[in-house]
Design a protein around this motif. Structure first.
Motif, PDB file in Angstrom:
ATOM      1  N   PRO A   1      44.447  39.930  25.654  1.00 41.06           N
ATOM      2  CA  PRO A   1      45.537  40.146  24.774  1.00 41.06           C
ATOM      3  C   PRO A   1      46.943  40.314  25.581  1.00 41.06           C
ATOM      4  O   PRO A   1      46.996  40.880  26.555  1.00 41.06           O
ATOM      5  CB  PRO A   1      45.075  41.527  24.240  1.00 41.06           C
ATOM      6  CG  PRO A   1      43.416  41.480  24.442  1.00 41.06           C
ATOM      7  CD  PRO A   1      43.475  40.534  25.665  1.00 41.06           C
ATOM      8  N   THR A   2      47.779  40.063  24.939  1.00 38.45           N
ATOM      9  CA  THR A   2      49.216  39.931  25.443  1.00 38.45           C
ATOM     10  C   THR A   2      49.923  41.407  25.156  1.00 38.45           C
ATOM     11  O   THR A   2      50.391  41.559  23.688  1.00 38.45           O
ATOM     12  CB  THR A   2      50.093  38.596  25.215  1.00 38.45           C
ATOM     13  OG1 THR A   2      49.202  37.386  25.484  1.00 38.45           O
ATOM     14  CG2 THR A   2      51.460  38.741  25.811  1.00 38.45           C
ATOM     15  N   PRO A   3      50.359  42.028  25.873  1.00 40.28           N
ATOM     16  CA  PRO A   3      50.868  43.514  25.302  1.00 40.28           C
ATOM     17  C   PRO A   3      52.133  43.097  25.009  1.00 40.28           C
ATOM     18  O   PRO A   3      53.026  42.128  25.157  1.00 40.28           O
ATOM     19  CB  PRO A   3      50.938  44.199  26.696  1.00 40.28           C
ATOM     20  CG  PRO A   3      50.004  43.549  27.725  1.00 40.28           C
ATOM     21  CD  PRO A   3      49.831  42.061  27.202  1.00 40.28           C
ATOM     22  N   PRO A   4      52.879  44.032  24.263  1.00 34.85           N
ATOM     23  CA  PRO A   4      54.247  43.835  23.771  1.00 34.85           C
ATOM     24  C   PRO A   4      55.020  43.644  25.219  1.00 34.85           C
ATOM     25  O   PRO A   4      54.636  44.281  25.983  1.00 34.85           O
ATOM     26  CB  PRO A   4      54.495  44.890  22.962  1.00 34.85           C
ATOM     27  CG  PRO A   4      53.150  45.354  22.583  1.00 34.85           C
ATOM     28  CD  PRO A   4      52.237  44.978  23.518  1.00 34.85           C
ATOM     29  N   GLU A   5      56.239  42.932  24.815  1.00 34.02           N
ATOM     30  CA  GLU A   5      57.183  42.928  25.840  1.00 34.02           C
ATOM     31  C   GLU A   5      57.578  44.168  26.579  1.00 34.02           C
ATOM     32  O   GLU A   5      57.640  44.397  27.822  1.00 34.02           O
ATOM     33  CB  GLU A   5      58.569  42.181  25.624  1.00 34.02           C
ATOM     34  CG  GLU A   5      58.235  40.704  25.157  1.00 34.02           C
ATOM     35  CD  GLU A   5      59.480  39.840  24.808  1.00 34.02           C
ATOM     36  OE1 GLU A   5      60.578  40.841  24.964  1.00 34.02           O
ATOM     37  OE2 GLU A   5      59.531  38.674  24.415  1.00 34.02           O
ATOM     38  N   LYS A   6      57.671  45.077  25.891  1.00 35.32           N
ATOM     39  CA  LYS A   6      58.087  46.394  26.338  1.00 35.32           C
ATOM     40  C   LYS A   6      57.120  47.623  26.748  1.00 35.32           C
ATOM     41  O   LYS A   6      57.184  48.528  26.936  1.00 35.32           O
ATOM     42  CB  LYS A   6      58.840  47.235  25.183  1.00 35.32           C
ATOM     43  CG  LYS A   6      60.368  46.668  24.919  1.00 35.32           C
ATOM     44  CD  LYS A   6      61.027  47.337  24.096  1.00 35.32           C
ATOM     45  CE  LYS A   6      62.588  46.793  23.921  1.00 35.32           C
ATOM     46  NZ  LYS A   6      63.419  47.349  22.806  1.00 35.32           N
ATOM     47  N   GLY A   7      55.885  46.943  26.797  1.00 32.19           N
ATOM     48  CA  GLY A   7      54.766  47.485  27.340  1.00 32.19           C
ATOM     49  C   GLY A   7      53.931  48.148  25.965  1.00 32.19           C
ATOM     50  O   GLY A   7      54.113  48.003  24.965  1.00 32.19           O
ATOM     51  N   PRO A   8      53.113  48.854  26.449  1.00 27.43           N
ATOM     52  CA  PRO A   8      51.929  49.512  25.083  1.00 27.43           C
ATOM     53  C   PRO A   8      52.898  50.498  24.478  1.00 27.43           C
ATOM     54  O   PRO A   8      53.689  51.112  25.046  1.00 27.43           O
ATOM     55  CB  PRO A   8      50.926  50.175  26.211  1.00 27.43           C
ATOM     56  CG  PRO A   8      51.009  49.567  27.262  1.00 27.43           C
ATOM     57  CD  PRO A   8      52.390  49.128  27.507  1.00 27.43           C
TER      58      PRO A   8
ATOM     59  N   MET B   1      39.081  48.065  31.340  1.00 24.28           N
ATOM     60  CA  MET B   1      39.819  47.190  30.596  1.00 24.28           C
ATOM     61  C   MET B   1      40.851  47.953  29.925  1.00 24.28           C
ATOM     62  O   MET B   1      42.024  47.504  29.473  1.00 24.28           O
ATOM     63  CB  MET B   1      38.762  46.257  29.557  1.00 24.28           C
ATOM     64  CG  MET B   1      39.831  45.406  28.612  1.00 24.28           C
ATOM     65  SD  MET B   1      40.965  44.357  29.633  1.00 24.28           S
ATOM     66  CE  MET B   1      39.799  43.057  29.978  1.00 24.28           C
ATOM     67  N   ALA B   2      40.646  49.140  29.187  1.00 23.21           N
ATOM     68  CA  ALA B   2      41.485  50.053  28.441  1.00 23.21           C
ATOM     69  C   ALA B   2      42.605  50.447  29.263  1.00 23.21           C
ATOM     70  O   ALA B   2      43.621  50.215  28.690  1.00 23.21           O
ATOM     71  CB  ALA B   2      40.608  50.878  27.592  1.00 23.21           C
ATOM     72  N   SER B   3      42.194  50.944  30.398  1.00 21.76           N
ATOM     73  CA  SER B   3      43.079  51.484  31.259  1.00 21.76           C
ATOM     74  C   SER B   3      44.140  50.101  31.767  1.00 21.76           C
ATOM     75  O   SER B   3      45.376  50.495  31.755  1.00 21.76           O
ATOM     76  CB  SER B   3      42.371  51.686  32.660  1.00 21.76           C
ATOM     77  OG  SER B   3      41.603  52.958  32.442  1.00 21.76           O
ATOM     78  N   HIS B   4      43.774  48.906  31.807  1.00 19.21           N
ATOM     79  CA  HIS B   4      44.694  47.742  32.278  1.00 19.21           C
ATOM     80  C   HIS B   4      45.411  47.561  30.962  1.00 19.21           C
ATOM     81  O   HIS B   4      46.714  47.380  30.921  1.00 19.21           O
ATOM     82  CB  HIS B   4      43.756  46.638  32.465  1.00 19.21           C
ATOM     83  CG  HIS B   4      44.457  45.329  32.294  1.00 19.21           C
ATOM     84  ND1 HIS B   4      45.494  44.891  33.402  1.00 19.21           N
ATOM     85  CD2 HIS B   4      44.472  44.227  31.463  1.00 19.21           C
ATOM     86  CE1 HIS B   4      46.295  43.835  32.716  1.00 19.21           C
ATOM     87  NE2 HIS B   4      45.456  43.308  31.678  1.00 19.21           N
ATOM     88  N   LEU B   5      45.048  47.778  29.634  1.00 21.09           N
ATOM     89  CA  LEU B   5      45.775  47.544  28.460  1.00 21.09           C
ATOM     90  C   LEU B   5      46.879  48.598  28.290  1.00 21.09           C
ATOM     91  O   LEU B   5      47.929  48.269  27.691  1.00 21.09           O
ATOM     92  CB  LEU B   5      44.779  47.288  27.202  1.00 21.09           C
ATOM     93  CG  LEU B   5      43.782  46.180  27.202  1.00 21.09           C
ATOM     94  CD1 LEU B   5      42.784  46.178  25.920  1.00 21.09           C
ATOM     95  CD2 LEU B   5      44.457  44.775  27.054  1.00 21.09           C
ATOM     96  N   ARG B   6      46.381  49.912  28.528  1.00 16.84           N
ATOM     97  CA  ARG B   6      47.510  50.825  28.423  1.00 16.84           C
ATOM     98  C   ARG B   6      48.461  50.883  29.654  1.00 16.84           C
ATOM     99  O   ARG B   6      49.172  51.959  29.487  1.00 16.84           O
ATOM    100  CB  ARG B   6      46.653  52.288  28.173  1.00 16.84           C
ATOM    101  CG  ARG B   6      45.995  52.178  26.738  1.00 16.84           C
ATOM    102  CD  ARG B   6      46.702  51.877  25.638  1.00 16.84           C
ATOM    103  NE  ARG B   6      48.077  52.691  25.535  1.00 16.84           N
ATOM    104  CZ  ARG B   6      48.859  52.648  24.499  1.00 16.84           C
ATOM    105  NH1 ARG B   6      48.631  51.618  23.627  1.00 16.84           N
ATOM    106  NH2 ARG B   6      49.771  53.502  24.504  1.00 16.84           N
ATOM    107  N   GLY B   7      48.321  50.063  30.705  1.00 15.21           N
ATOM    108  CA  GLY B   7      49.282  50.128  31.866  1.00 15.21           C
ATOM    109  C   GLY B   7      49.098  51.210  32.795  1.00 15.21           C
ATOM    110  O   GLY B   7      49.819  51.550  33.360  1.00 15.21           O
ATOM    111  N   VAL B   8      47.851  51.840  32.882  1.00 16.85           N
ATOM    112  CA  VAL B   8      47.383  52.906  33.718  1.00 16.85           C
ATOM    113  C   VAL B   8      46.361  52.146  34.743  1.00 16.85           C
ATOM    114  O   VAL B   8      45.294  53.003  34.926  1.00 16.85           O
ATOM    115  CB  VAL B   8      47.165  54.165  33.182  1.00 16.85           C
ATOM    116  CG1 VAL B   8      48.428  54.873  32.719  1.00 16.85           C
ATOM    117  CG2 VAL B   8      46.260  53.843  32.067  1.00 16.85           C
TER     118      VAL B   8
END
Length: 325
Positions: free
Chosen positions: A12-19, A249-256
Protein backbone atom coordinates in the motif's frame (compact mmCIF):
# COMPACT_ATOMS: atom_id res chain seq x y z
CA UNK A 1 12.62 -17.75 5.96
CA UNK A 2 13.77 -16.67 2.50
CA UNK A 3 11.28 -16.54 -0.34
CA UNK A 4 13.46 -15.68 -3.34
CA UNK A 5 10.95 -17.28 -5.72
CA UNK A 6 8.20 -14.90 -4.61
CA UNK A 7 7.83 -11.35 -5.76
CA UNK A 8 7.29 -8.68 -3.15
CA UNK A 9 3.61 -7.79 -2.77
CA UNK A 10 2.42 -4.51 -4.13
CA UNK A 11 2.63 -2.62 -0.88
CA UNK A 12 0.00 0.00 0.00
CA UNK A 13 1.23 3.46 -0.85
CA UNK A 14 0.91 5.84 2.12
CA UNK A 15 -0.33 9.37 1.48
CA UNK A 16 2.40 11.82 0.51
CA UNK A 17 2.27 13.48 3.92
CA UNK A 18 2.48 10.17 5.78
CA UNK A 19 -0.13 8.29 7.81
CA UNK A 20 -3.21 10.26 8.84
CA UNK A 21 -3.14 11.97 12.23
CA UNK A 22 -5.82 13.45 14.48
CA UNK A 23 -5.19 17.25 14.56
CA UNK A 24 -7.02 17.58 17.90
CA UNK A 25 -4.34 15.56 19.70
CA UNK A 26 -1.28 17.14 21.31
CA UNK A 27 1.54 15.21 22.96
CA UNK A 28 4.95 16.10 24.45
CA UNK A 29 6.58 13.58 22.10
CA UNK A 30 5.83 12.83 18.46
CA UNK A 31 7.25 11.18 15.36
CA UNK A 32 8.69 13.22 12.51
CA UNK A 33 5.27 13.25 10.81
CA UNK A 34 3.48 14.45 13.95
CA UNK A 35 2.03 11.25 15.42
CA UNK A 36 2.02 11.15 19.23
CA UNK A 37 4.35 8.62 20.87
CA UNK A 38 4.96 7.56 24.45
CA UNK A 39 7.92 7.99 26.72
CA UNK A 40 9.18 4.41 26.96
CA UNK A 41 12.28 2.50 27.93
CA UNK A 42 13.68 -0.92 28.70
CA UNK A 43 13.49 -2.10 32.33
CA UNK A 44 16.32 -2.13 34.84
CA UNK A 45 18.66 -5.10 34.45
CA UNK A 46 17.24 -7.03 37.42
CA UNK A 47 13.75 -6.91 35.89
CA UNK A 48 14.62 -7.92 32.31
CA UNK A 49 13.19 -11.44 32.75
CA UNK A 50 9.89 -9.98 33.97
CA UNK A 51 9.28 -6.71 32.11
CA UNK A 52 9.42 -6.10 28.38
CA UNK A 53 8.91 -2.32 28.35
CA UNK A 54 7.69 0.56 30.51
CA UNK A 55 5.75 3.43 28.98
CA UNK A 56 4.14 6.74 29.93
CA UNK A 57 1.58 8.27 27.56
CA UNK A 58 0.39 11.85 28.04
CA UNK A 59 -2.05 13.19 25.46
CA UNK A 60 -4.02 16.45 25.53
CA UNK A 61 -7.28 16.92 23.64
CA UNK A 62 -10.35 19.16 24.00
CA UNK A 63 -12.51 18.03 26.97
CA UNK A 64 -15.31 16.67 24.80
CA UNK A 65 -13.08 15.11 22.14
CA UNK A 66 -13.88 11.39 21.70
CA UNK A 67 -11.07 9.37 20.20
CA UNK A 68 -12.17 6.13 18.50
CA UNK A 69 -9.33 3.72 17.93
CA UNK A 70 -8.08 0.30 19.04
CA UNK A 71 -5.25 -1.77 20.47
CA UNK A 72 -3.56 -4.97 19.36
CA UNK A 73 -0.90 -6.10 21.81
CA UNK A 74 0.98 -9.39 21.84
CA UNK A 75 1.72 -9.27 25.57
CA UNK A 76 -0.20 -8.81 28.80
CA UNK A 77 0.10 -5.29 30.15
CA UNK A 78 -0.43 -3.54 33.47
CA UNK A 79 -2.09 -0.23 32.58
CA UNK A 80 -2.58 2.55 35.10
CA UNK A 81 -5.19 4.96 33.68
CA UNK A 82 -4.85 8.29 35.47
CA UNK A 83 -6.99 10.57 33.31
CA UNK A 84 -9.61 10.30 30.58
CA UNK A 85 -12.83 8.30 30.25
CA UNK A 86 -12.00 4.93 28.65
CA UNK A 87 -14.22 2.36 26.98
CA UNK A 88 -13.06 -1.02 25.62
CA UNK A 89 -14.96 -3.65 23.63
CA UNK A 90 -13.68 -6.87 25.20
CA UNK A 91 -14.60 -10.54 24.86
CA UNK A 92 -16.79 -9.97 27.93
CA UNK A 93 -18.55 -6.95 26.44
CA UNK A 94 -18.10 -3.21 26.97
CA UNK A 95 -15.85 -2.22 29.88
CA UNK A 96 -15.57 1.42 31.03
CA UNK A 97 -13.20 3.16 33.42
CA UNK A 98 -11.69 6.48 34.39
CA UNK A 99 -9.03 6.31 37.10
CA UNK A 100 -8.13 2.63 37.36
CA UNK A 101 -5.34 0.06 37.53
CA UNK A 102 -5.95 -2.86 35.17
CA UNK A 103 -4.37 -5.96 33.70
CA UNK A 104 -4.98 -6.26 29.97
CA UNK A 105 -4.46 -9.69 28.48
CA UNK A 106 -2.90 -10.05 25.04
CA UNK A 107 -5.20 -9.48 22.07
CA UNK A 108 -5.90 -11.97 19.30
CA UNK A 109 -7.21 -9.15 17.10
CA UNK A 110 -7.81 -5.41 17.30
CA UNK A 111 -9.68 -4.45 20.47
CA UNK A 112 -11.86 -1.34 19.85
CA UNK A 113 -10.99 1.39 22.37
CA UNK A 114 -12.37 4.89 22.82
CA UNK A 115 -11.30 7.64 25.20
CA UNK A 116 -12.93 10.99 25.86
CA UNK A 117 -10.86 14.00 26.90
CA UNK A 118 -7.17 14.30 27.69
CA UNK A 119 -5.61 11.12 29.01
CA UNK A 120 -2.62 9.72 30.86
CA UNK A 121 -1.69 6.05 30.82
CA UNK A 122 1.31 4.50 32.56
CA UNK A 123 2.14 0.88 31.99
CA UNK A 124 4.32 -2.19 32.08
CA UNK A 125 4.36 -4.80 29.33
CA UNK A 126 4.88 -8.18 30.98
CA UNK A 127 7.08 -10.75 29.33
CA UNK A 128 5.49 -14.10 28.43
CA UNK A 129 5.32 -16.49 31.35
CA UNK A 130 5.28 -13.77 34.01
CA UNK A 131 1.61 -14.26 34.94
CA UNK A 132 2.28 -17.99 35.36
CA UNK A 133 5.43 -17.33 37.40
CA UNK A 134 3.54 -14.94 39.70
CA UNK A 135 0.70 -17.37 40.27
CA UNK A 136 -1.59 -14.94 38.47
CA UNK A 137 -4.54 -15.53 36.14
CA UNK A 138 -4.37 -18.06 33.31
CA UNK A 139 -3.19 -15.89 30.41
CA UNK A 140 -5.25 -17.88 27.88
CA UNK A 141 -8.35 -16.85 29.84
CA UNK A 142 -7.22 -13.21 29.63
CA UNK A 143 -6.95 -13.05 25.82
CA UNK A 144 -9.08 -10.13 24.56
CA UNK A 145 -10.09 -9.37 28.16
CA UNK A 146 -9.10 -7.11 31.04
CA UNK A 147 -9.52 -7.10 34.80
CA UNK A 148 -9.16 -4.40 37.44
CA UNK A 149 -6.56 -4.86 40.15
CA UNK A 150 -9.38 -4.98 42.68
CA UNK A 151 -10.89 -7.99 40.88
CA UNK A 152 -7.44 -9.61 40.80
CA UNK A 153 -6.97 -9.19 44.55
CA UNK A 154 -4.31 -6.49 44.23
CA UNK A 155 -4.21 -3.14 46.02
CA UNK A 156 -5.48 -0.87 43.25
CA UNK A 157 -5.06 2.41 45.16
CA UNK A 158 -1.47 1.51 46.01
CA UNK A 159 -0.64 1.30 42.31
CA UNK A 160 -2.63 4.40 41.39
CA UNK A 161 -0.79 6.41 44.04
CA UNK A 162 2.60 5.60 42.47
CA UNK A 163 2.25 8.40 39.94
CA UNK A 164 2.32 11.81 41.59
CA UNK A 165 1.22 14.64 39.26
CA UNK A 166 4.32 16.75 39.98
CA UNK A 167 6.74 13.95 39.03
CA UNK A 168 8.36 13.31 35.65
CA UNK A 169 7.57 10.29 33.44
CA UNK A 170 10.90 8.74 34.44
CA UNK A 171 9.93 9.07 38.12
CA UNK A 172 6.71 7.19 37.36
CA UNK A 173 8.65 4.47 35.51
CA UNK A 174 11.00 4.00 38.47
CA UNK A 175 8.05 3.84 40.88
CA UNK A 176 6.45 1.15 38.71
CA UNK A 177 9.69 -0.83 38.72
CA UNK A 178 9.87 -0.59 42.51
CA UNK A 179 6.32 -1.90 42.82
CA UNK A 180 7.07 -4.76 40.41
CA UNK A 181 10.00 -5.81 42.58
CA UNK A 182 7.67 -5.92 45.55
CA UNK A 183 5.09 -7.92 43.60
CA UNK A 184 7.73 -10.44 42.48
CA UNK A 185 9.05 -10.80 46.04
CA UNK A 186 5.54 -11.34 47.38
CA UNK A 187 4.03 -13.57 44.71
CA UNK A 188 6.62 -15.27 42.52
CA UNK A 189 6.47 -19.06 42.77
CA UNK A 190 8.89 -19.73 39.90
CA UNK A 191 10.99 -17.99 37.23
CA UNK A 192 9.51 -17.20 33.80
CA UNK A 193 10.18 -20.10 31.43
CA UNK A 194 13.32 -19.48 29.29
CA UNK A 195 11.68 -21.37 26.41
CA UNK A 196 9.03 -18.64 26.22
CA UNK A 197 11.73 -15.96 26.21
CA UNK A 198 13.42 -17.69 23.27
CA UNK A 199 10.11 -17.96 21.41
CA UNK A 200 9.46 -14.25 22.04
CA UNK A 201 12.83 -13.37 20.51
CA UNK A 202 12.23 -15.66 17.53
CA UNK A 203 8.90 -13.93 16.79
CA UNK A 204 10.71 -10.58 16.77
CA UNK A 205 13.50 -11.83 14.50
CA UNK A 206 11.51 -13.76 11.88
CA UNK A 207 7.81 -14.51 12.43
CA UNK A 208 7.70 -16.65 9.25
CA UNK A 209 9.82 -19.36 10.89
CA UNK A 210 8.14 -22.75 11.37
CA UNK A 211 7.24 -24.05 14.82
CA UNK A 212 8.96 -27.34 13.96
CA UNK A 213 12.22 -25.55 13.20
CA UNK A 214 12.06 -23.57 16.45
CA UNK A 215 11.47 -26.75 18.47
CA UNK A 216 14.57 -28.25 16.88
CA UNK A 217 16.62 -25.12 17.60
CA UNK A 218 15.43 -25.02 21.22
CA UNK A 219 16.05 -28.73 21.73
CA UNK A 220 12.50 -29.47 22.89
CA UNK A 221 9.72 -31.63 21.48
CA UNK A 222 7.32 -29.70 19.26
CA UNK A 223 4.31 -30.69 21.40
CA UNK A 224 6.06 -29.40 24.51
CA UNK A 225 6.89 -26.10 22.81
CA UNK A 226 3.26 -25.77 21.75
CA UNK A 227 2.06 -26.38 25.33
CA UNK A 228 4.47 -23.81 26.77
CA UNK A 229 3.51 -21.16 24.20
CA UNK A 230 -0.20 -21.76 24.76
CA UNK A 231 0.32 -21.38 28.50
CA UNK A 232 2.53 -18.26 28.39
CA UNK A 233 1.21 -16.45 25.28
CA UNK A 234 -2.41 -17.55 25.56
CA UNK A 235 -2.68 -18.99 22.06
CA UNK A 236 -1.04 -21.49 19.68
CA UNK A 237 2.46 -20.65 18.40
CA UNK A 238 1.36 -20.32 14.76
CA UNK A 239 -1.18 -17.69 15.80
CA UNK A 240 1.46 -15.83 17.85
CA UNK A 241 3.82 -15.74 14.85
CA UNK A 242 1.05 -14.66 12.47
CA UNK A 243 0.13 -11.79 14.79
CA UNK A 244 3.79 -10.74 15.12
CA UNK A 245 4.09 -10.57 11.33
CA UNK A 246 1.01 -8.37 11.10
CA UNK A 247 2.20 -6.08 13.90
CA UNK A 248 5.50 -5.48 12.12
CA UNK A 249 3.63 -4.61 8.92
CA UNK A 250 1.27 -2.32 10.85
CA UNK A 251 4.29 -0.54 12.38
CA UNK A 252 5.73 -0.01 8.92
CA UNK A 253 2.42 1.38 7.61
CA UNK A 254 2.12 3.81 10.53
CA UNK A 255 5.70 5.04 10.15
CA UNK A 256 7.06 3.63 13.43
CA UNK A 257 9.45 1.02 12.05
CA UNK A 258 12.96 0.92 10.67
CA UNK A 259 12.58 1.91 7.01
CA UNK A 260 15.52 -0.32 6.10
CA UNK A 261 13.38 -3.35 7.01
CA UNK A 262 10.44 -2.37 4.77
CA UNK A 263 11.18 -4.81 1.96
CA UNK A 264 11.92 -7.70 4.30
CA UNK A 265 8.66 -7.09 6.18
CA UNK A 266 6.67 -7.05 2.92
CA UNK A 267 8.30 -10.27 1.69
CA UNK A 268 6.83 -12.12 4.66
CA UNK A 269 3.53 -12.20 2.74
CA UNK A 270 3.05 -14.35 -0.34
CA UNK A 271 1.32 -11.61 -2.31
CA UNK A 272 -0.98 -8.62 -1.98
CA UNK A 273 -4.13 -10.67 -1.45
CA UNK A 274 -2.44 -12.61 1.38
CA UNK A 275 -1.51 -9.34 3.06
CA UNK A 276 -4.99 -7.83 2.69
CA UNK A 277 -6.73 -10.98 3.95
CA UNK A 278 -4.59 -11.44 7.07
CA UNK A 279 -4.48 -7.73 7.86
CA UNK A 280 -8.25 -7.50 7.58
CA UNK A 281 -8.75 -10.47 9.90
CA UNK A 282 -6.55 -8.98 12.63
CA UNK A 283 -7.19 -5.24 12.28
CA UNK A 284 -10.71 -5.15 10.84
CA UNK A 285 -9.70 -2.94 7.91
CA UNK A 286 -7.50 -2.99 4.83
CA UNK A 287 -3.86 -1.83 4.94
CA UNK A 288 -4.80 1.27 2.97
CA UNK A 289 -7.60 2.16 5.38
CA UNK A 290 -5.14 1.62 8.23
CA UNK A 291 -2.88 4.29 6.71
CA UNK A 292 -5.60 6.74 5.74
CA UNK A 293 -7.45 6.80 9.08
CA UNK A 294 -5.97 8.32 12.25
CA UNK A 295 -4.77 5.52 14.54
CA UNK A 296 -3.35 7.33 17.60
CA UNK A 297 -3.81 4.65 20.26
CA UNK A 298 -2.76 1.87 17.92
CA UNK A 299 0.31 3.82 16.82
CA UNK A 300 1.31 4.48 20.43
CA UNK A 301 1.24 0.75 21.14
CA UNK A 302 3.01 -0.18 17.92
CA UNK A 303 5.78 2.34 18.52
CA UNK A 304 6.45 1.02 22.03
CA UNK A 305 6.53 -2.57 20.77
CA UNK A 306 8.76 -1.73 17.84
CA UNK A 307 11.26 0.06 20.08
CA UNK A 308 11.51 -3.06 22.23
CA UNK A 309 11.80 -5.31 19.19
CA UNK A 310 14.62 -3.29 17.61
CA UNK A 311 16.51 -3.25 20.89
CA UNK A 312 16.06 -7.01 21.38
CA UNK A 313 17.31 -7.88 17.88
CA UNK A 314 20.18 -5.39 18.28
CA UNK A 315 19.13 -3.01 15.51
CA UNK A 316 18.85 -0.23 18.11
CA UNK A 317 20.79 0.45 21.29
CA UNK A 318 18.84 1.40 24.45
CA UNK A 319 18.46 5.20 24.56
CA UNK A 320 19.46 5.63 20.91
CA UNK A 321 17.33 7.90 18.71
CA UNK A 322 14.72 5.77 16.97
CA UNK A 323 14.48 5.80 13.14
CA UNK A 324 11.05 7.47 13.23
CA UNK A 325 11.95 10.28 15.64
Amino acid sequence: MTRNNRAAPERPTPPEKGPAIDPAIASPQATRDGQPISYSRAPAADLERWIGRLYVTIVDTPPDHRLECGLLSDFACIRIQLRGHWQASTADGIRQSERAAMLFGPQSRRMPISVTGSFISVGIFLRPGVCHALGGPDISAMVDRLDTFTALGLNEERWLDLCHPADRPEDWAKAMEHEMRSLIAERAVREPDPVSARFEAAAFIDPTVSVKRLAEEFGVEQRRLERIVRRDFGMPPKQVLRRARALDMASHLRGVADHDEAEAIALRYYDQSHLIREFGELFGMSPRQFVERPQPLMTLGLETRQARRLEMIRRLEPGEVKPWE
